[in-house]
Motif scaffolding. Sequence first.
Motif, PDB file in Angstrom:
ATOM      1  N   LEU A 241       0.092  28.417  49.981  1.00 25.10           N
ATOM      2  CA  LEU A 241      -0.677  29.099  48.948  1.00 25.10           C
ATOM      3  C   LEU A 241      -0.118  30.509  48.798  1.00 25.10           C
ATOM      4  CD1 LEU A 241      -4.117  27.974  50.350  1.00 25.10           C
ATOM      5  CD2 LEU A 241      -3.290  27.334  48.108  1.00 25.10           C
ATOM      6  N   VAL A 242       0.404  30.823  47.644  1.00 23.88           N
ATOM      7  CA  VAL A 242       0.985  32.150  47.428  1.00 23.88           C
ATOM      8  C   VAL A 242      -0.154  33.157  47.332  1.00 23.88           C
ATOM      9  CG1 VAL A 242       2.455  33.561  45.934  1.00 23.88           C
ATOM     10  CG2 VAL A 242       2.930  31.120  46.208  1.00 23.88           C
ATOM     11  N   ASP A 243      -0.120  34.161  48.211  1.00 28.56           N
ATOM     12  CA  ASP A 243      -1.253  35.070  48.354  1.00 28.56           C
ATOM     13  C   ASP A 243      -1.042  36.408  47.659  1.00 28.56           C
ATOM     14  OD1 ASP A 243      -3.769  35.808  49.290  1.00 28.56           O
ATOM     15  OD2 ASP A 243      -2.940  36.755  51.081  1.00 28.56           O
ATOM     16  N   ASP A 244       0.160  36.674  47.158  1.00 26.18           N
ATOM     17  CA  ASP A 244       0.436  37.969  46.546  1.00 26.18           C
ATOM     18  C   ASP A 244       0.704  37.800  45.054  1.00 26.18           C
ATOM     19  OD1 ASP A 244       0.758  40.698  46.389  1.00 26.18           O
ATOM     20  OD2 ASP A 244       2.376  40.818  47.873  1.00 26.18           O
ATOM     21  N   PHE A 245       0.687  38.900  44.328  1.00 31.76           N
ATOM     22  CA  PHE A 245       1.045  38.864  42.914  1.00 31.76           C
ATOM     23  C   PHE A 245       2.505  38.441  42.799  1.00 31.76           C
ATOM     24  CE2 PHE A 245      -2.191  42.337  43.156  1.00 31.76           C
ATOM     25  CZ  PHE A 245      -3.220  41.617  42.585  1.00 31.76           C
ATOM     26  N   MET A 246       2.795  37.635  41.778  1.00 34.27           N
ATOM     27  CA  MET A 246       4.139  37.083  41.639  1.00 34.27           C
ATOM     28  C   MET A 246       4.581  37.141  40.178  1.00 34.27           C
ATOM     29  SD  MET A 246       5.383  33.283  42.776  1.00 34.27           S
ATOM     30  CE  MET A 246       7.076  32.769  42.617  1.00 34.27           C
ATOM     31  N   PHE A 247       5.765  37.690  39.965  1.00 34.03           N
ATOM     32  CA  PHE A 247       6.320  37.819  38.618  1.00 34.03           C
ATOM     33  C   PHE A 247       7.704  37.184  38.586  1.00 34.03           C
ATOM     34  CE2 PHE A 247       3.699  41.499  39.679  1.00 34.03           C
ATOM     35  CZ  PHE A 247       2.782  41.524  38.645  1.00 34.03           C
ATOM     36  N   GLN A 248       8.078  36.629  37.441  1.00 34.36           N
ATOM     37  CA  GLN A 248       9.429  36.098  37.267  1.00 34.36           C
ATOM     38  C   GLN A 248       9.954  36.529  35.905  1.00 34.36           C
ATOM     39  OE1 GLN A 248       9.909  31.904  38.069  1.00 34.36           O
ATOM     40  NE2 GLN A 248      12.031  31.862  37.393  1.00 34.36           N
ATOM     41  N   GLU A 249      11.173  37.022  35.902  1.00 31.13           N
ATOM     42  CA  GLU A 249      11.770  37.480  34.651  1.00 31.13           C
ATOM     43  C   GLU A 249      12.602  36.373  34.018  1.00 31.13           C
ATOM     44  OE1 GLU A 249      13.320  41.588  34.459  1.00 31.13           O
ATOM     45  OE2 GLU A 249      12.720  41.740  36.568  1.00 31.13           O
TER      46      GLU A 249
ATOM     47  N   LEU B   6       3.890  27.790  30.504  1.00 35.00           N
ATOM     48  CA  LEU B   6       4.504  28.719  29.557  1.00 35.00           C
ATOM     49  C   LEU B   6       5.884  29.147  30.033  1.00 35.00           C
ATOM     50  CD1 LEU B   6       1.306  30.800  28.770  1.00 35.00           C
ATOM     51  CD2 LEU B   6       2.644  29.550  27.064  1.00 35.00           C
ATOM     52  N   ALA B   7       6.028  29.339  31.344  1.00 32.81           N
ATOM     53  CA  ALA B   7       7.339  29.702  31.894  1.00 32.81           C
ATOM     54  C   ALA B   7       8.357  28.590  31.634  1.00 32.81           C
ATOM     55  CB  ALA B   7       7.223  29.983  33.392  1.00 32.81           C
ATOM     56  N   LYS B   8       7.907  27.345  31.759  1.00 36.60           N
ATOM     57  CA  LYS B   8       8.801  26.204  31.472  1.00 36.60           C
ATOM     58  C   LYS B   8       9.169  26.146  29.996  1.00 36.60           C
ATOM     59  CE  LYS B   8       7.536  23.190  35.337  1.00 36.60           C
ATOM     60  NZ  LYS B   8       6.880  21.936  35.737  1.00 36.60           N
ATOM     61  N   LEU B   9       8.202  26.447  29.128  1.00 37.29           N
ATOM     62  CA  LEU B   9       8.493  26.488  27.689  1.00 37.29           C
ATOM     63  C   LEU B   9       9.545  27.545  27.381  1.00 37.29           C
ATOM     64  CD1 LEU B   9       4.948  26.194  25.990  1.00 37.29           C
ATOM     65  CD2 LEU B   9       6.711  24.424  26.154  1.00 37.29           C
ATOM     66  N   ASP B  10       9.610  28.585  28.248  1.00 38.07           N
ATOM     67  CA  ASP B  10      10.587  29.658  28.064  1.00 38.07           C
ATOM     68  C   ASP B  10      11.918  29.344  28.755  1.00 38.07           C
ATOM     69  OD1 ASP B  10      11.388  32.170  27.066  1.00 38.07           O
ATOM     70  OD2 ASP B  10      10.872  33.156  28.968  1.00 38.07           O
ATOM     71  N   GLY B  11      12.054  28.112  29.247  1.00 34.51           N
ATOM     72  CA  GLY B  11      13.324  27.686  29.829  1.00 34.51           C
ATOM     73  C   GLY B  11      13.499  28.016  31.293  1.00 34.51           C
ATOM     74  N   LEU B  12      12.430  28.454  31.966  1.00 33.19           N
ATOM     75  CA  LEU B  12      12.530  28.776  33.386  1.00 33.19           C
ATOM     76  C   LEU B  12      12.114  27.585  34.240  1.00 33.19           C
ATOM     77  CD1 LEU B  12      10.978  32.376  33.453  1.00 33.19           C
ATOM     78  CD2 LEU B  12      13.365  31.738  33.208  1.00 33.19           C
ATOM     79  N   ASP B  13      12.507  27.621  35.497  1.00 32.28           N
ATOM     80  CA  ASP B  13      12.098  26.616  36.470  1.00 32.28           C
ATOM     81  C   ASP B  13      11.343  27.346  37.577  1.00 32.28           C
ATOM     82  OD1 ASP B  13      11.751  24.378  37.994  1.00 32.28           O
ATOM     83  OD2 ASP B  13      13.784  24.416  38.845  1.00 32.28           O
ATOM     84  N   PRO B  14      10.036  27.579  37.403  1.00 36.49           N
ATOM     85  CA  PRO B  14       9.292  28.370  38.383  1.00 36.49           C
ATOM     86  C   PRO B  14       9.330  27.744  39.768  1.00 36.49           C
ATOM     87  CG  PRO B  14       7.968  27.932  36.421  1.00 36.49           C
ATOM     88  CD  PRO B  14       9.172  27.067  36.333  1.00 36.49           C
ATOM     89  N   SER B  15       9.353  28.601  40.778  1.00 33.91           N
ATOM     90  CA  SER B  15       9.393  28.119  42.160  1.00 33.91           C
ATOM     91  C   SER B  15       8.004  27.749  42.670  1.00 33.91           C
ATOM     92  CB  SER B  15       9.991  29.191  43.074  1.00 33.91           C
ATOM     93  OG  SER B  15       9.188  30.365  43.026  1.00 33.91           O
ATOM     94  N   VAL B  16       6.998  27.901  41.805  1.00 37.28           N
ATOM     95  CA  VAL B  16       5.622  27.555  42.175  1.00 37.28           C
ATOM     96  C   VAL B  16       5.003  26.701  41.068  1.00 37.28           C
ATOM     97  CG1 VAL B  16       5.252  29.650  43.540  1.00 37.28           C
ATOM     98  CG2 VAL B  16       4.661  29.652  41.103  1.00 37.28           C
ATOM     99  N   ARG B  17       3.917  26.030  41.423  1.00 39.93           N
ATOM    100  CA  ARG B  17       3.118  25.289  40.452  1.00 39.93           C
ATOM    101  C   ARG B  17       1.694  25.839  40.509  1.00 39.93           C
ATOM    102  NH1 ARG B  17       3.637  19.838  38.922  1.00 39.93           N
ATOM    103  NH2 ARG B  17       5.881  20.223  39.144  1.00 39.93           N
ATOM    104  N   ILE B  18       1.058  26.007  39.349  1.00 36.97           N
ATOM    105  CA  ILE B  18      -0.324  26.475  39.324  1.00 36.97           C
ATOM    106  C   ILE B  18      -1.258  25.284  39.536  1.00 36.97           C
ATOM    107  CG2 ILE B  18      -2.137  27.601  37.979  1.00 36.97           C
ATOM    108  CD1 ILE B  18       0.184  29.458  38.820  1.00 36.97           C
ATOM    109  N   ILE B  19      -2.007  25.331  40.632  1.00 35.58           N
ATOM    110  CA  ILE B  19      -2.971  24.282  40.965  1.00 35.58           C
ATOM    111  C   ILE B  19      -4.374  24.839  40.740  1.00 35.58           C
ATOM    112  CG2 ILE B  19      -3.813  22.724  42.761  1.00 35.58           C
ATOM    113  CD1 ILE B  19      -0.889  22.196  41.948  1.00 35.58           C
ATOM    114  N   PRO B  20      -5.208  24.149  39.960  1.00 38.62           N
ATOM    115  CA  PRO B  20      -6.557  24.664  39.690  1.00 38.62           C
ATOM    116  C   PRO B  20      -7.543  24.346  40.810  1.00 38.62           C
ATOM    117  CG  PRO B  20      -6.185  22.638  38.448  1.00 38.62           C
ATOM    118  CD  PRO B  20      -4.923  22.902  39.221  1.00 38.62           C
ATOM    119  N   PHE B  21      -8.232  25.367  41.282  1.00 39.48           N
ATOM    120  CA  PHE B  21      -9.306  25.191  42.257  1.00 39.48           C
ATOM    121  C   PHE B  21     -10.600  25.733  41.649  1.00 39.48           C
ATOM    122  CE2 PHE B  21      -5.644  25.003  45.058  1.00 39.48           C
ATOM    123  CZ  PHE B  21      -6.004  24.016  45.966  1.00 39.48           C
TER     124      PHE B  21
END
Length: 405
Positions: free
Chosen positions: A366-374, A217-232
Motif C-alpha cells: 500500500l503506497v503510503d506517501d503522495f505520488m506523482f508521475q510526469e 487517466l494516466a494510461k489514457l495519456d500513454g503512461l504505464d503507472p507503477s501502481v493501480r488505484i484500488i477502491p476501499f
Amino acid sequence: DRGSTPRTSTNMANNNYDFLIVGGGIVGFSTAVQLQKSGKSVLVLEKEKTPGSHQSGRNSGVIHSGIYYKPNSFKSQLSIRGRELLIEFLKIKNIPFRLEGKVVVDKNIKKIENLLNRSKDLNMEGVKILTSDQLLEKEPNSVIKQGLFVPQAGVVNYRKVTEALAEELKSHGGEVEYFEEVVSIESIKGGKVLSTKKNKFFGSYLINCGGLYSDKLAKLDGLDPSVRIIPFRGEYYTLNKSKSSLVNNMIYPIADPDLPFLGIHLTKNIDGEIEAGPNAVFAFAKEGYKWTNINLKETYGSLSYGGMLKLGKKYFKTGIKEMYRSLNKKAFVNEINKLVPGVNKKDIKVREAGVRAQAVDKDGKLVDDFMFQEGLNSLHVLNAPSPAATASLAIGEHIASKVLR
C-alpha cells in the motif's frame, strides 16, 4: 450547477488554456487556484455536477495534526505546511472549523511514549501524555484512561472548503466545466487535446487530479503507472443526538503502523454530531459507496491485478475482519464501546460512506506517501492519501511550483 453553463454542442473546439486540470476535488481546485493566481489560464474539468462529490466531500472532516508521519518525509512536510495554509484560508473565507485537539489512546503506554517522541521530532508544541483524571478532563467518557493529547487536530467540512476553492478560482478568472468526463487524451505539438463525451478541450499542459480514476487517466495519456488505484470503502455511523455528550472532540486509537488506515475513531464533527468510523473494505466499484454498487469490469480490473492478489494474501485476516464489521452492526458497536461505553445498535445510524483511492504497487504494498508521475506535458497525481484534504493547499502549491518550473 456551480460553474459555467454545460456546453450543448458536440466536439466543440475550445480556446487554448495554459493548464487543463482533470478532477474537481480539493487537490484539483487547490492546484488550479495557485496556477490561475500566477497569471496562467486554467480550466478544471469535472464529471460531476458539483465540486468535491467524491473523496473531498465524503471523508471524516478531520484537520490532521501530522503526528503519524515520518519527520522530514514528503507527507509530513506537506501536512504541516498544508494545515497552516488551510487554517488561514478558513479564517479568510469564514468557513466554520474547530481546532480543539484530539486524544489518542492505547492500553500500551510504550506506544503512547513513542508517539510523544515522534511529536518532538516534528517540533509539535503542546503535545502531552494524559493519564487518569487528566485524560478524563478532556474526554470524561473514555474507556482507556491513558493517552496523548494532540492540540493541532480539528474538524471542518471539506466539501465547503472545496466549494470555496472553486469560487476562488472563478474570482481570479479561472474556468470550470461540470458534466465533462474525459474519455481520451491526445498529445499534439505544444500541448494536449482532452476529449469528453461532448466536447474537446485544448491546453498546453495537463494535470491529472482524478482520484479514483487517476491511474486510468494516466494510461489514457500513454503512461504505464507503477501502481493501480484500488477502491476501499470507508463506512461511518453517526451516533444519536442523545449520545452527543459522550465525546467532546476526538478519541483515536493508536494506528497500526503497517497499515495506512487509521482505524475506527470517534469525532465530533463541525455540526456537533459524533461520527464513528471508518472501516476499510474492498469496494466492488471505483465509486462503490454501498455493497450493492458493483461494476464487474472495475472489480475484475482490481482483483486480477497482481499487486492486489499479493495484498489480499498478506492482509487476508484483516480484510475478513473489516468485512465482518461492515456487515455486522453489533461488531461495529463493539469497536465503538472499546473507546466509549453505553452505545447500542439502536444508537447509531449509517452516514454516507466514502471510497478511498488507494495506490497499490506491483509487490502488493500500500503506497503510503503522495505520488506523482510526469508525462509529456503532463503531471499525474497517482496517490493522494490521507491527510490529502488537510494538506491540499500545500499540495496545490507544490504542484504549481513544479509545473511552472
